[in-house]
Design a protein around this motif. Structure first.
Motif, PDB file in Angstrom:
ATOM      1  N   ALA A 195       0.834  -1.199   0.000  1.00 21.17           N
ATOM      2  CA  ALA A 195       0.000   0.000   0.000  1.00 21.17           C
ATOM      3  C   ALA A 195       0.871   1.252   0.000  1.00 21.17           C
ATOM      4  O   ALA A 195       1.937   1.274   0.626  1.00 21.17           O
ATOM      5  N   PRO A 196       0.442   2.299  -0.704  1.00 26.59           N
ATOM      6  CA  PRO A 196       1.204   3.542  -0.697  1.00 26.59           C
ATOM      7  C   PRO A 196       1.290   4.127   0.716  1.00 26.59           C
ATOM      8  O   PRO A 196       0.398   3.924   1.534  1.00 26.59           O
ATOM      9  N   PRO A 197       2.366   4.850   1.015  1.00 23.22           N
ATOM     10  CA  PRO A 197       2.515   5.415   2.354  1.00 23.22           C
ATOM     11  C   PRO A 197       1.557   6.584   2.589  1.00 23.22           C
ATOM     12  O   PRO A 197       1.073   7.213   1.648  1.00 23.22           O
ATOM     13  N   ALA A 198       1.299   6.846   3.857  1.00 24.73           N
ATOM     14  CA  ALA A 198       0.566   8.052   4.230  1.00 24.73           C
ATOM     15  C   ALA A 198       1.585   9.185   4.267  1.00 24.73           C
ATOM     16  O   ALA A 198       2.703   9.013   4.752  1.00 24.73           O
ATOM     17  N   ARG A 214       4.969   7.586   6.167  1.00 28.04           N
ATOM     18  CA  ARG A 214       4.990   6.408   7.035  1.00 28.04           C
ATOM     19  C   ARG A 214       4.167   5.310   6.383  1.00 28.04           C
ATOM     20  O   ARG A 214       3.270   5.578   5.580  1.00 28.04           O
ATOM     21  N   ALA A 215       4.492   4.081   6.722  1.00 23.27           N
ATOM     22  CA  ALA A 215       3.727   2.940   6.210  1.00 23.27           C
ATOM     23  C   ALA A 215       2.319   3.005   6.779  1.00 23.27           C
ATOM     24  O   ALA A 215       2.109   3.457   7.915  1.00 23.27           O
ATOM     25  N   THR A 216       1.347   2.572   6.002  1.00 22.00           N
ATOM     26  CA  THR A 216      -0.049   2.639   6.443  1.00 22.00           C
ATOM     27  C   THR A 216      -0.525   1.355   7.091  1.00 22.00           C
ATOM     28  O   THR A 216      -1.601   1.323   7.658  1.00 22.00           O
ATOM     29  N   SER A 217       0.259   0.288   6.998  1.00 20.95           N
ATOM     30  CA  SER A 217      -0.185  -0.987   7.542  1.00 20.95           C
ATOM     31  C   SER A 217       1.006  -1.848   7.901  1.00 20.95           C
ATOM     32  O   SER A 217       2.066  -1.768   7.282  1.00 20.95           O
ATOM     33  N   ILE A 218       0.815  -2.702   8.888  1.00 20.65           N
ATOM     34  CA  ILE A 218       1.847  -3.670   9.236  1.00 20.65           C
ATOM     35  C   ILE A 218       1.784  -4.845   8.266  1.00 20.65           C
ATOM     36  O   ILE A 218       2.800  -5.373   7.843  1.00 20.65           O
ATOM     37  N   ALA A 219       0.574  -5.241   7.890  1.00 21.56           N
ATOM     38  CA  ALA A 219       0.391  -6.330   6.927  1.00 21.56           C
ATOM     39  C   ALA A 219       0.751  -5.821   5.525  1.00 21.56           C
ATOM     40  O   ALA A 219       0.426  -4.694   5.164  1.00 21.56           O
ATOM     41  N   ILE A 220       1.418  -6.664   4.761  1.00 17.61           N
ATOM     42  CA  ILE A 220       1.787  -6.285   3.402  1.00 17.61           C
ATOM     43  C   ILE A 220       0.957  -7.109   2.425  1.00 17.61           C
ATOM     44  O   ILE A 220       1.135  -8.323   2.309  1.00 17.61           O
ATOM     45  N   VAL A 244      -8.593 -17.362 -17.627  1.00 17.31           N
ATOM     46  CA  VAL A 244      -9.201 -16.623 -16.523  1.00 17.31           C
ATOM     47  C   VAL A 244      -8.224 -15.522 -16.116  1.00 17.31           C
ATOM     48  O   VAL A 244      -7.037 -15.764 -15.946  1.00 17.31           O
ATOM     49  N   THR A 245      -8.751 -14.291 -15.957  1.00 16.09           N
ATOM     50  CA  THR A 245      -7.929 -13.128 -15.613  1.00 16.09           C
ATOM     51  C   THR A 245      -8.497 -12.463 -14.366  1.00 16.09           C
ATOM     52  O   THR A 245      -9.710 -12.247 -14.282  1.00 16.09           O
ATOM     53  N   PHE A 246      -7.632 -12.142 -13.411  1.00 18.88           N
ATOM     54  CA  PHE A 246      -8.075 -11.451 -12.191  1.00 18.88           C
ATOM     55  C   PHE A 246      -6.860 -10.817 -11.512  1.00 18.88           C
ATOM     56  O   PHE A 246      -5.716 -11.129 -11.839  1.00 18.88           O
ATOM     57  N   THR A 247      -7.131  -9.922 -10.580  1.00 20.85           N
ATOM     58  CA  THR A 247      -6.074  -9.358  -9.740  1.00 20.85           C
ATOM     59  C   THR A 247      -6.138 -10.067  -8.409  1.00 20.85           C
ATOM     60  O   THR A 247      -7.193 -10.091  -7.760  1.00 20.85           O
ATOM     61  N   LEU A 248      -5.025 -10.670  -8.011  1.00 20.77           N
ATOM     62  CA  LEU A 248      -4.949 -11.426  -6.785  1.00 20.77           C
ATOM     63  C   LEU A 248      -4.204 -10.601  -5.730  1.00 20.77           C
ATOM     64  O   LEU A 248      -3.102 -10.134  -5.973  1.00 20.77           O
ATOM     65  N   ASN A 249      -4.832 -10.408  -4.587  1.00 20.45           N
ATOM     66  CA  ASN A 249      -4.188  -9.728  -3.458  1.00 20.45           C
ATOM     67  C   ASN A 249      -3.620 -10.804  -2.539  1.00 20.45           C
ATOM     68  O   ASN A 249      -4.355 -11.695  -2.093  1.00 20.45           O
ATOM     69  N   VAL A 250      -2.314 -10.727  -2.271  1.00 23.93           N
ATOM     70  CA  VAL A 250      -1.610 -11.772  -1.543  1.00 23.93           C
ATOM     71  C   VAL A 250      -1.004 -11.199  -0.271  1.00 23.93           C
ATOM     72  O   VAL A 250      -0.281 -10.202  -0.321  1.00 23.93           O
ATOM     73  N   LEU A 251      -1.279 -11.848   0.849  1.00 20.11           N
ATOM     74  CA  LEU A 251      -0.701 -11.425   2.124  1.00 20.11           C
ATOM     75  C   LEU A 251       0.720 -11.968   2.230  1.00 20.11           C
ATOM     76  O   LEU A 251       0.948 -13.165   2.060  1.00 20.11           O
ATOM     77  N   ASP A 252       1.671 -11.081   2.506  1.00 17.18           N
ATOM     78  CA  ASP A 252       3.076 -11.438   2.716  1.00 17.18           C
ATOM     79  C   ASP A 252       3.664 -12.260   1.572  1.00 17.18           C
ATOM     80  O   ASP A 252       4.238 -13.311   1.763  1.00 17.18           O
ATOM     81  N   TRP A 253       3.557 -11.734   0.357  1.00 16.24           N
ATOM     82  CA  TRP A 253       4.074 -12.417  -0.828  1.00 16.24           C
ATOM     83  C   TRP A 253       5.556 -12.452  -0.830  1.00 16.24           C
ATOM     84  O   TRP A 253       6.386 -11.824  -0.819  1.00 16.24           O
TER      85      TRP A 253
END
Length: 124
Positions: free
Chosen positions: A24-27, A39-45, A115-124
């Motif tokens: 995520a983009p920083p604040a 600053r980072a906006t989240s601890i989870a990436i 099949v086409t989609f955007t996949l959001n992955v935690l801690d890739w």
């Protein structure tokens, strides 16, 4: 948490596989003097991956049922093998979700679908 269906391929096609957003983009806070303070906006990436998978019609039918029924029209998080490009199997299971629950499918010859989609992955 649901798991990507066994027997349905998970490795994306090399093209257009890309990472449009690694995190995520920083604040940013404007300062009276000098550059913005960020600053980072989240601890989870959560990384966004542009995915496109080609599969036989039988696999597509399984995936379609998984997305529509099990993932409640693509809205639920699930676990899926996701790895870095060109890394060997087995890929690690990651917590993922389909961006906005939307995906597209189109024929790729008489017996295949893409099949086409955007996949959001935690801690890739």
């Amino acid at each position: 948490m649901s798991i990507w269906p066994a027997g349905v391929r998970y490795r994306p096609l090399r093209d257009p596989y890309n990472v449009p957003q690694r995190f995520a983009p920083p604040a940013a806070t404007e300062m009276e003097d000098g550059p913005e303070r960020m600053r980072a906006t989240s601890i989870a990436i959560w990384s966004k991956l542009a995915y496109q998978i080609s599969m036989p019609n039988a696999e597509f039918d399984t995936l379609d049922t998984f997305v529509v029924v099990t993932l409640v029209q693509g809205t639920a998080r699930f676990k899926m093998p996701v790895g870095r490009p060109n890394t060997p199997d087995p890929w690690p299971q990651k917590i993922v979700y389909i961006e906005k629950g939307t995906w597209q499918a189109k024929p790729d010859g008489p017996d295949r679908m893409i099949v086409t989609f955007t996949l959001n992955v935690l801690d890739w």
